[in-house]
Design a protein around this motif. Sequence first.
Motif, short mmCIF file in Angstrom:
data_model
loop_
_atom_site.label_atom_id
_atom_site.label_comp_id
_atom_site.label_asym_id
_atom_site.label_seq_id
_atom_site.Cartn_x
_atom_site.Cartn_y
_atom_site.Cartn_z
N THR A 220 29.28 -27.10 26.39
CA THR A 220 28.25 -26.61 27.31
C THR A 220 28.65 -26.81 28.77
O THR A 220 29.43 -27.71 29.11
CB THR A 220 26.91 -27.32 27.03
N ALA A 248 11.09 -27.19 25.21
CA ALA A 248 12.11 -27.83 24.39
C ALA A 248 11.57 -29.08 23.69
O ALA A 248 12.07 -29.47 22.64
CB ALA A 248 13.32 -28.20 25.25
N SER A 330 20.67 -18.00 18.99
CA SER A 330 21.22 -19.33 19.22
C SER A 330 22.70 -19.20 19.54
O SER A 330 23.30 -18.13 19.38
CB SER A 330 21.04 -20.20 17.98
N TYR A 450 19.86 -22.96 27.50
CA TYR A 450 20.43 -23.98 26.61
C TYR A 450 21.20 -25.03 27.40
O TYR A 450 21.13 -26.23 27.11
CB TYR A 450 21.36 -23.33 25.58
N ASP A 454 20.46 -29.11 27.56
CA ASP A 454 21.46 -30.15 27.32
C ASP A 454 21.54 -31.11 28.51
O ASP A 454 21.68 -32.33 28.35
CB ASP A 454 22.84 -29.52 27.08
N ARG A 470 17.03 -27.39 21.46
CA ARG A 470 17.31 -25.96 21.51
C ARG A 470 16.50 -25.20 20.45
O ARG A 470 15.99 -24.11 20.72
CB ARG A 470 18.81 -25.71 21.28
#
Length: 741
Positions: A220, A248, A330, A450, A454, A470
């Motif tokens: 990421t 989230a 996703s 996303y 994170d 997520r």
Amino acid sequence: MAQPFRYLAHNGELNTITGNRNWSEARTPKLKSDKLPNLNELTPLVNSTGSDSSSLDNMLEVLMSGGMNLFHAMSILVPPAWQNVDSMDMDLRAFYEFYSQHMEAWDGPAGLVIQDGRYAVCMLDRNGLRPSRWVTTKNGYITVASEVGVWDYSPKDVLAKGRVGPGQMLVIDTLTGQILDTKAIATLLKKAHPYRKWLREEATRIRDDERLEEELAAQTCRGNELKTLQKMYHITNEERTEIIRPNAENGQEPVGSMGDDTPMAVLSQQIRHVGDFFRQQFAQVTNPPIDPLRESIVMSLQTCLGAETNVFAPSARDAHRIILSSPVLSASKMQQLETLGDPAFKMARIDLNYDRILELSEAITAICEQVANSIRAGHTLIVLSDKDIDADKVPANAIMVTGAVHHYLIGQGIRTDANLIIETGLARDSHQVAVLIGFGATCVYPYLAYDVIDDLVATGELLGDPIQARVNFRKGLDKGLLKILSKMGISTIVSYRGAQLFEAVGLSEEVVSLCFKGVQSRIKGATFADLAADQAQLAANAFKRRAPLDQGGLLKFVFNKEYHAFNPDVINSLHTAVRTGDYDNYRNYADLVNSRPVATLRDLLQLKTDNSIDVNDVEDISSILTRFDSAGMSLGALSPEAHEAIAMAMNTIGGRSNSGEGGEDPVRYGTLRNSKIKQIASGRFGVTPAYLRSAEVMQIKVAQGAKPGEGGQLPGGKVNALIARLRYSVPCDVDFTATAS
């Protein structure tokens, strides 16, 4: 109403009609039949100026003229709810699933009466919101009507009676006198071809891969690179903490109270998301919203990828498709799509970042041409990506590009040859995703959201597993999408795609004509130059490492950020004026309001005083005041003292106050504190016989209010002992949502 159509009469509203008309134009080049050798010369196949009923009649005529029988044609145009019905015959389910890729449902409340010269058919849409009752009598008549008793038959002459259910058909063969029901029709449909076998052999279902998700999460974007992306796509600290983090954490959109007191996007002095320029339409009057929770069986986000084919000549290859449970991808699903290796799903990535020397409109036009060339080269999956930003380039807005590409491909006759996958940093909430899908996106990959999730976990701002966070975020977006569909009375995402169920508020004609063709924009407004300047300002700041993220201020007041009508200065001056009763203090309050920045359209208006009338010609104030009603504001949105004060004031002057949908304390009934207007949203919100008896006017909420189809929201922290008692609950940190009846 007289409906001079060829095959059908329709009672109801097709809420997807704009999308149906656009898609009929898009798939016209795919339709080929020996019985219609010059079909492409008949364009448009479906009228865009007549009623929704006439458009459906047009499409039915095309299908039947091309060789499809009446039952088959109507079953794919107005299919029943098949996605979530476990009891449905698997072969019949396969029939509906096979055609779902090649024809979206014409969705909305529909009672239909159809004939082809031999068969007389009555059917209902998947929700069955239009009643349809039938009775057979000894004299050989069968009558179908929306109500019992439309003709005077004797009860002793009744042989049988019943009702047509949701998604069902009642058919009379006028040649043989035979009556066919839904089961008999289903047998004919499912045995026409081995649909189940075709799907089993040809369709690929892509699901989340947890192991792959973890691998990709390790790659990421972090640190300065993430900070640059957030600044480029205007993710503020406020959005991180108030929108993305709660979603989230809990898997649902955050709940907030009060309304939006900020300027509409076109009037704002701040940079605003292009999605803010669109207001969602919602079902009204006779086509009510769906309850996406209680009526979940009719709702579906299932999405197919693959080129459309000719519905007049079905074959096994037409079942070759990718099936996804949701249009929100996703990381693992996106990776699986990119590495399929199937020549039928060749992917082309189109970079949305363009050289600064180009005009935004030129860049969008160039992207449209690039997409068209990729499709002609055999690419079925088109990824429009703004991920690879560059200091020398500016990203073209993904929403604008999606709408422009969608209509450009329709004009080129190749729209149904490919699917649009939008990989964008602009999608962070369900409205933004809905705008992308509403303008033609098949799937959305919100990569930046996303990365932010994170980062929130890494910094300790969000507790828990980042992979599960997520999953929660996607779950929240899916819930939001279902809620948006339901407000418009639409059941499936397939029917919502390309339906353009928005009104543009503040976009110029040049922007609408290129990017959002067919969408109404009454007040015009922002041009390509304006929108490009906003993005250029973000881009200029994005690569400056010392420049922090914007604090925000759209949801809550922040000094020197977005203007709020109820800002601290206004509230404090109002309190001072009320508490002191000093006229000078009131003038101070009034000046703050009257001299505020332009925030609403009415701020642009001014009263004409050059043609005044004598005050003696004006109706007496005592009779004018009796027509005054106060706004419907719930207890909870207002304090008990404020709520009662408004009721007392309106009752004193002879007007009427509105309880709002949050109930009212029974001790107020029959007193000066009683609200004459009572709202009815849900039984659990204090709607009792005494509550109703205390009303002079009852407002039954159906698709009305600030959040159509849903009602108001009250954060759990504001649910005190009084509010809990009136709403038949207990004081707890649980959010309240008033669901409209």
